[in-house]
Design a protein around this motif. Sequence first.
Motif, PDB file in Angstrom:
ATOM      1  N   ILE A 107     -12.632 -15.636  46.369  1.00 56.86           N
ATOM      2  CA  ILE A 107     -11.909 -17.034  46.079  1.00 56.86           C
ATOM      3  C   ILE A 107     -10.086 -16.583  46.001  1.00 56.86           C
ATOM      4  CG2 ILE A 107     -11.667 -18.823  44.692  1.00 56.86           C
ATOM      5  CD1 ILE A 107     -14.448 -18.673  45.874  1.00 56.86           C
ATOM      6  N   ASN A 108      -9.423 -17.460  46.555  1.00 52.70           N
ATOM      7  CA  ASN A 108      -8.040 -17.332  46.431  1.00 52.70           C
ATOM      8  C   ASN A 108      -7.516 -18.883  45.958  1.00 52.70           C
ATOM      9  OD1 ASN A 108      -8.067 -14.916  48.452  1.00 52.70           O
ATOM     10  ND2 ASN A 108      -6.730 -14.855  47.046  1.00 52.70           N
ATOM     11  N   ARG A 109      -6.485 -19.031  45.748  1.00 51.87           N
ATOM     12  CA  ARG A 109      -5.798 -20.283  45.374  1.00 51.87           C
ATOM     13  C   ARG A 109      -4.730 -20.403  46.423  1.00 51.87           C
ATOM     14  NH1 ARG A 109      -4.131 -21.686  39.174  1.00 51.87           N
ATOM     15  NH2 ARG A 109      -6.168 -21.730  39.005  1.00 51.87           N
ATOM     16  N   ALA A 110      -4.623 -21.662  46.950  1.00 55.93           N
ATOM     17  CA  ALA A 110      -3.491 -21.888  47.757  1.00 55.93           C
ATOM     18  C   ALA A 110      -2.760 -23.183  47.480  1.00 55.93           C
ATOM     19  CB  ALA A 110      -3.860 -22.013  49.229  1.00 55.93           C
ATOM     20  N   PHE A 111      -1.555 -23.186  48.118  1.00 51.91           N
ATOM     21  CA  PHE A 111      -0.519 -24.493  47.629  1.00 51.91           C
ATOM     22  C   PHE A 111       0.101 -24.996  48.888  1.00 51.91           C
ATOM     23  CE2 PHE A 111      -0.824 -20.830  44.250  1.00 51.91           C
ATOM     24  CZ  PHE A 111      -0.922 -21.621  43.171  1.00 51.91           C
ATOM     25  N   PHE A 154      11.385 -21.723  39.554  1.00 48.02           N
ATOM     26  CA  PHE A 154      11.627 -23.188  39.906  1.00 48.02           C
ATOM     27  C   PHE A 154      13.024 -23.479  38.884  1.00 48.02           C
ATOM     28  CE2 PHE A 154      10.587 -27.808  39.390  1.00 48.02           C
ATOM     29  CZ  PHE A 154      11.392 -28.085  40.419  1.00 48.02           C
ATOM     30  N   HIS A 155      12.777 -23.101  37.740  1.00 46.37           N
ATOM     31  CA  HIS A 155      13.921 -23.491  36.794  1.00 46.37           C
ATOM     32  C   HIS A 155      15.190 -22.789  37.165  1.00 46.37           C
ATOM     33  CE1 HIS A 155      10.569 -23.488  33.374  1.00 46.37           C
ATOM     34  NE2 HIS A 155      10.482 -24.497  34.346  1.00 46.37           N
ATOM     35  N   GLN A 156      15.175 -21.354  37.586  1.00 46.74           N
ATOM     36  CA  GLN A 156      16.252 -20.941  37.863  1.00 46.74           C
ATOM     37  C   GLN A 156      16.933 -21.679  39.242  1.00 46.74           C
ATOM     38  OE1 GLN A 156      15.408 -16.664  38.641  1.00 46.74           O
ATOM     39  NE2 GLN A 156      17.078 -16.369  39.966  1.00 46.74           N
ATOM     40  N   ALA A 157      16.023 -22.090  40.437  1.00 47.57           N
ATOM     41  CA  ALA A 157      16.684 -22.554  41.510  1.00 47.57           C
ATOM     42  C   ALA A 157      17.332 -23.920  41.204  1.00 47.57           C
ATOM     43  CB  ALA A 157      15.404 -22.623  42.351  1.00 47.57           C
ATOM     44  N   SER A 206       1.602 -12.581  44.041  1.00 44.67           N
ATOM     45  CA  SER A 206       2.532 -13.082  42.858  1.00 44.67           C
ATOM     46  C   SER A 206       2.562 -14.723  43.153  1.00 44.67           C
ATOM     47  CB  SER A 206       3.852 -12.472  43.100  1.00 44.67           C
ATOM     48  OG  SER A 206       4.569 -12.947  44.554  1.00 44.67           O
ATOM     49  N   VAL A 207       2.079 -15.120  44.135  1.00 39.02           N
ATOM     50  CA  VAL A 207       2.384 -16.489  44.647  1.00 39.02           C
ATOM     51  C   VAL A 207       1.735 -17.238  43.226  1.00 39.02           C
ATOM     52  CG1 VAL A 207       1.760 -18.447  46.235  1.00 39.02           C
ATOM     53  CG2 VAL A 207       2.956 -16.295  46.871  1.00 39.02           C
ATOM     54  N   TYR A 208       2.390 -18.381  42.730  1.00 34.87           N
ATOM     55  CA  TYR A 208       1.850 -19.457  41.791  1.00 34.87           C
ATOM     56  C   TYR A 208       2.653 -20.583  42.289  1.00 34.87           C
ATOM     57  CZ  TYR A 208       5.589 -18.828  38.463  1.00 34.87           C
ATOM     58  OH  TYR A 208       6.895 -19.088  38.017  1.00 34.87           O
ATOM     59  N   LEU A 209       2.308 -21.672  41.498  1.00 33.98           N
ATOM     60  CA  LEU A 209       3.140 -23.103  41.733  1.00 33.98           C
ATOM     61  C   LEU A 209       4.606 -23.036  41.530  1.00 33.98           C
ATOM     62  CD1 LEU A 209       2.567 -25.849  42.630  1.00 33.98           C
ATOM     63  CD2 LEU A 209       2.282 -26.478  40.123  1.00 33.98           C
ATOM     64  N   GLY A 210       5.082 -22.291  40.710  1.00 35.09           N
ATOM     65  CA  GLY A 210       6.342 -21.759  40.189  1.00 35.09           C
ATOM     66  C   GLY A 210       7.495 -21.284  41.451  1.00 35.09           C
ATOM     67  N   ILE A 211       6.637 -20.388  42.185  1.00 38.90           N
ATOM     68  CA  ILE A 211       7.321 -19.906  43.228  1.00 38.90           C
ATOM     69  C   ILE A 211       7.321 -20.906  44.614  1.00 38.90           C
ATOM     70  CG2 ILE A 211       7.255 -17.886  45.134  1.00 38.90           C
ATOM     71  CD1 ILE A 211       6.779 -16.056  42.908  1.00 38.90           C
TER      72      ILE A 211
END
Length: 448
Positions: A77-81, A25-28, A101-106
């Motif tokens: 259990i997975n996490r979704a955004f 996110f910082h990079q973008a 690899s998905v997390y909030l920053g991506i």
Amino acid sequence: MSHLDPLLAEHYETVLQRNPGEQEFHQAVLEVLGTLGPVVRKHREYVDAAIIERICEPERQLIFRVPWTDDAGQVQINRAFRVEFNSALGPYKGGMRFHPSVYLGIVKFLGFEQIFKNALTGMPIGGGKGGSDFDPKGRSDAEVMRFCQSLMTELYRHLGEYTDVPAGDIGVGGREIGYLFGQYKRITNRYESGVLTGKGLAYGGSQVRTEATGYGTVWFTEEMLKTRGQSLSGRRVVVSGSGNVAIYAAQKAIALGAQVVACSDSSGYVVDEAGLDIELLRQVKEVDRARISAYADERGSATFVAGGSVWDVPCEVALPCATQNELDGAEARTLVENGVVAVAEGANMPCTPEAVDVFQAGGVLFAPGKAANAGGVATSALEMQQNASRDSWTFAHTEERLHEIMKGVHDRCATAAEEYGSPGDYVAGANISGFVQVADAMLALGVV
Ligand code: NDP
């Protein structure tokens, strides 16, 4: 940040502080703010109305648990955004990604990019993105269905054709969209076709949506080459990835007379000096869901290289279509030494900032993803149009619309780059054109 305009540097610092550890996110954000100096100098009203601070802060961020049962009866259990980033131009619009690899920053990097990309299409769609750390690889259809149903059981309450309209991305294709739509329809008891795009043709999908991102990337490349009196015909092309975007980019490049000699997946790459056989590639990746090495097993002219970099294969046109930060500075230098003349990002942010610098310094035509891959979301908007009017268009008509839209995206980038003093710089042009459109809408809508 030394190369950021002082009017913007402080805001970037705030983004770093408020979003710790979210490197993509910082990079973008840095990539966009790095080009907006001339814009905020000319339009102080954007600064006064805190447009930069507001555009960097998502309107809403959802994180939720997705419990499901695998074929062995084990609970997983997975996490979704879902990040609903900006709705100044229309309902939140952007895909869902299923990858470990998905997390909030991506999700935030992708959502942020999506705001400007969607504006560039000239269509009334806001920016959003979502996903999960679920890995569909090796999972049965029944497992994928149960996962999608569980995810939608939470997500449905946040969606709607005038609210938030997801689509596919890495790991989310026609199969997943079908299961997601089925569950949405069941829970809401509404046949609300326009709530998801990338649907199958049997239930409200659009012709050309599957092909759109790859086709659009190639048309954008052709438009860039035209500015130098050149074309794709007879060119040697390398594509990375072998998923949805890569396959149809290769197909359209071949249709325009190019020879596509290599593609990849996360296990390695194949080189096929006879030119890629797209039907075989589709069989291997879309039907068999096999690894790319299976392509070389079936085709005598192809060799599989395990690991390694597909960018070692010499080419005149490079189309990175796999994932973020897959092409670094060293690989960019190799491409330039091998005579690359144009690079267009089919994927989102596949080139590192250093790689982009190398291409631009080397005089290579460079198209950023938010412009080059905008054909996917543009065709999603065409799908929404067809759903709203209970209509369905022919392949030829839809393809023609998409082609016109991509010419428009190219011209908007070129005009904005020229107007703000960076002629030929598609990175600056894409960011500025997309930003100005969203910023003007935000100004008009007041502090909301
Ligand atoms: P797919 O899942 O269909 O294909 C992704 C391809 O990239 C696969 O070949 C995959 O290989 C490869 N890949 C993924 N992650 C990695 C990794 N970490 N390292 C190496 N290779 C990797 O996705 P799409 O084609 O839909 O998406 C590709 C890119 O295009 C993404 O950046 C996406 O955000 C962007 N995009 C997609 C749009 C669309 O309409 N689909 C629209 C606009 C942008 P493997 O199978 O081995 O993982």
